[in-house]
Design a protein around this motif. Structure first.
Motif, PDB file in Angstrom:
ATOM      1  N   ALA A  17       0.026   1.671  -3.258  1.00 25.63           N
ATOM      2  CA  ALA A  17       0.187   2.727  -2.249  1.00 25.63           C
ATOM      3  C   ALA A  17      -1.032   2.940  -1.364  1.00 25.63           C
ATOM      4  O   ALA A  17      -0.923   3.534  -0.306  1.00 25.63           O
ATOM      5  CB  ALA A  17       0.564   4.044  -2.911  1.00 25.63           C
ATOM      6  N   VAL A  99       0.056   4.860   2.076  1.00 22.58           N
ATOM      7  CA  VAL A  99       1.152   5.834   2.169  1.00 22.58           C
ATOM      8  C   VAL A  99       0.684   7.187   2.685  1.00 22.58           C
ATOM      9  O   VAL A  99       1.500   8.005   3.075  1.00 22.58           O
ATOM     10  CB  VAL A  99       1.911   6.011   0.837  1.00 22.58           C
ATOM     11  CG1 VAL A  99       2.579   4.707   0.428  1.00 22.58           C
ATOM     12  CG2 VAL A  99       1.009   6.526  -0.250  1.00 22.58           C
ATOM     13  N   PRO A 102       1.775   7.371   6.912  1.00 20.67           N
ATOM     14  CA  PRO A 102       1.963   6.107   6.204  1.00 20.67           C
ATOM     15  C   PRO A 102       1.908   4.915   7.176  1.00 20.67           C
ATOM     16  O   PRO A 102       2.334   5.018   8.325  1.00 20.67           O
ATOM     17  CB  PRO A 102       3.346   6.244   5.578  1.00 20.67           C
ATOM     18  CG  PRO A 102       4.082   7.175   6.453  1.00 20.67           C
ATOM     19  CD  PRO A 102       3.047   8.083   7.085  1.00 20.67           C
ATOM     20  N   THR A 149      10.848   3.153  -4.225  1.00 25.68           N
ATOM     21  CA  THR A 149       9.608   3.783  -4.691  1.00 25.68           C
ATOM     22  C   THR A 149       9.864   5.226  -5.093  1.00 25.68           C
ATOM     23  O   THR A 149      10.810   5.852  -4.599  1.00 25.68           O
ATOM     24  CB  THR A 149       8.532   3.757  -3.585  1.00 25.68           C
ATOM     25  OG1 THR A 149       8.982   4.529  -2.476  1.00 25.68           O
ATOM     26  CG2 THR A 149       8.229   2.332  -3.137  1.00 25.68           C
ATOM     27  N   LEU A 153       9.227   5.950   0.141  1.00 27.24           N
ATOM     28  CA  LEU A 153       8.568   5.245   1.247  1.00 27.24           C
ATOM     29  C   LEU A 153       8.834   3.743   1.164  1.00 27.24           C
ATOM     30  O   LEU A 153       7.958   2.931   1.426  1.00 27.24           O
ATOM     31  CB  LEU A 153       7.063   5.530   1.216  1.00 27.24           C
ATOM     32  CG  LEU A 153       6.673   6.988   1.406  1.00 27.24           C
ATOM     33  CD1 LEU A 153       5.227   7.225   1.002  1.00 27.24           C
ATOM     34  CD2 LEU A 153       6.913   7.414   2.841  1.00 27.24           C
ATOM     35  N   PHE A 156       7.580   0.804   3.528  1.00 27.88           N
ATOM     36  CA  PHE A 156       6.155   0.499   3.553  1.00 27.88           C
ATOM     37  C   PHE A 156       5.742  -0.455   2.428  1.00 27.88           C
ATOM     38  O   PHE A 156       4.621  -0.943   2.412  1.00 27.88           O
ATOM     39  CB  PHE A 156       5.331   1.785   3.511  1.00 27.88           C
ATOM     40  CG  PHE A 156       5.544   2.614   4.751  1.00 27.88           C
ATOM     41  CD1 PHE A 156       4.849   2.331   5.917  1.00 27.88           C
ATOM     42  CD2 PHE A 156       6.477   3.635   4.768  1.00 27.88           C
ATOM     43  CE1 PHE A 156       5.075   3.064   7.080  1.00 27.88           C
ATOM     44  CE2 PHE A 156       6.706   4.372   5.922  1.00 27.88           C
ATOM     45  CZ  PHE A 156       6.006   4.083   7.088  1.00 27.88           C
TER      46      PHE A 156
END
Length: 187
Positions: A17, A99, A102, A149, A153, A156
């Motif tokens: 992250a 993140v 982000p 996740t 997110l 990403f």
């Protein structure tokens, strides 16, 4: 979303992250250290317990081999330099996920330079803004889903899906958390 899309554990989410890394074919740690003109600081910590993860410029953490591939984690500027140098001898991927912003970016490097790059960030209107250069790679054309996740997110974490496309599954990454890692100090 499909039931066969993997879900990142909290531990993997934490590692990916807010980090930068190089994804490269596996090679001995000592050979990698020589190639990067780096010193091996330690080999005593598992990947998930390595206190050097995210410790700043000049430090890189190398995972154990996973299906013929390895990850090299570190600060963006250190990872960028390492990726450029390593790609002179082999094709590598460089990626960054943050993140907090982000934002996400990844690049495929050949012969010291990126030949394909993609970035994704949140625009002022709350929509996703993507920027690309170079020709799409075969796995992009086929389409692939990033892992789900805990924070929602998913988009990403596309670089984690690239790992899966090269045979390194989320399960492989999970098992690697408890394996030894190597900390390198770039001179």
């Amino acid at each position: 979303m499909s039931e066969d899309v993997p879900v990142l554990s909290d531990a993997l989410f934490e590692i990916f992250a807010g980090g930068s890394w190089v994804f490269l074919p596996a090679l001995p740690a000592r050979g990698l250290a020589t190639e990067l003109e780096a010193d091996i600081l330690d080999e005593q910590f598992s990947w998930c317990e390595n206190p050097h993860l995210g410790q700043g410029a000049g430090l890189l953490v190398l995972t154990s081999s996973m299906n013929g591939w390895m990850l090299l984690h570190g600060a963006s500027e250190t990872v960028g330099g390492a990726a450029a140098l390593l790609s002179e001898q082999r094709d590598v991927y460089r990626a960054m996920i943050d993140v907090r912003l982000p934002a996400m970016s990844w690049a495929f490097l050949e012969r010291g330079a990126p030949t394909r790059s993609v970035s994704l960030e949140l625009g002022d209107d709350g929509g996703l803004v993507a920027r690309t250069s170079g020709h799409p790679l075969p796995f992009e054309v086929d389409g692939m889903a990033p892992p789900r996740t805990p924070a929602g997110l998913d988009s990403f974490f596309y670089p984690v899906a690239i790992l899966g496309e090269h045979g390194v599954t989320v399960d492989d990454l999970e098992r690697a958390l408890d394996r030894p890692s190597v900390t390198l100090q770039v001179r």
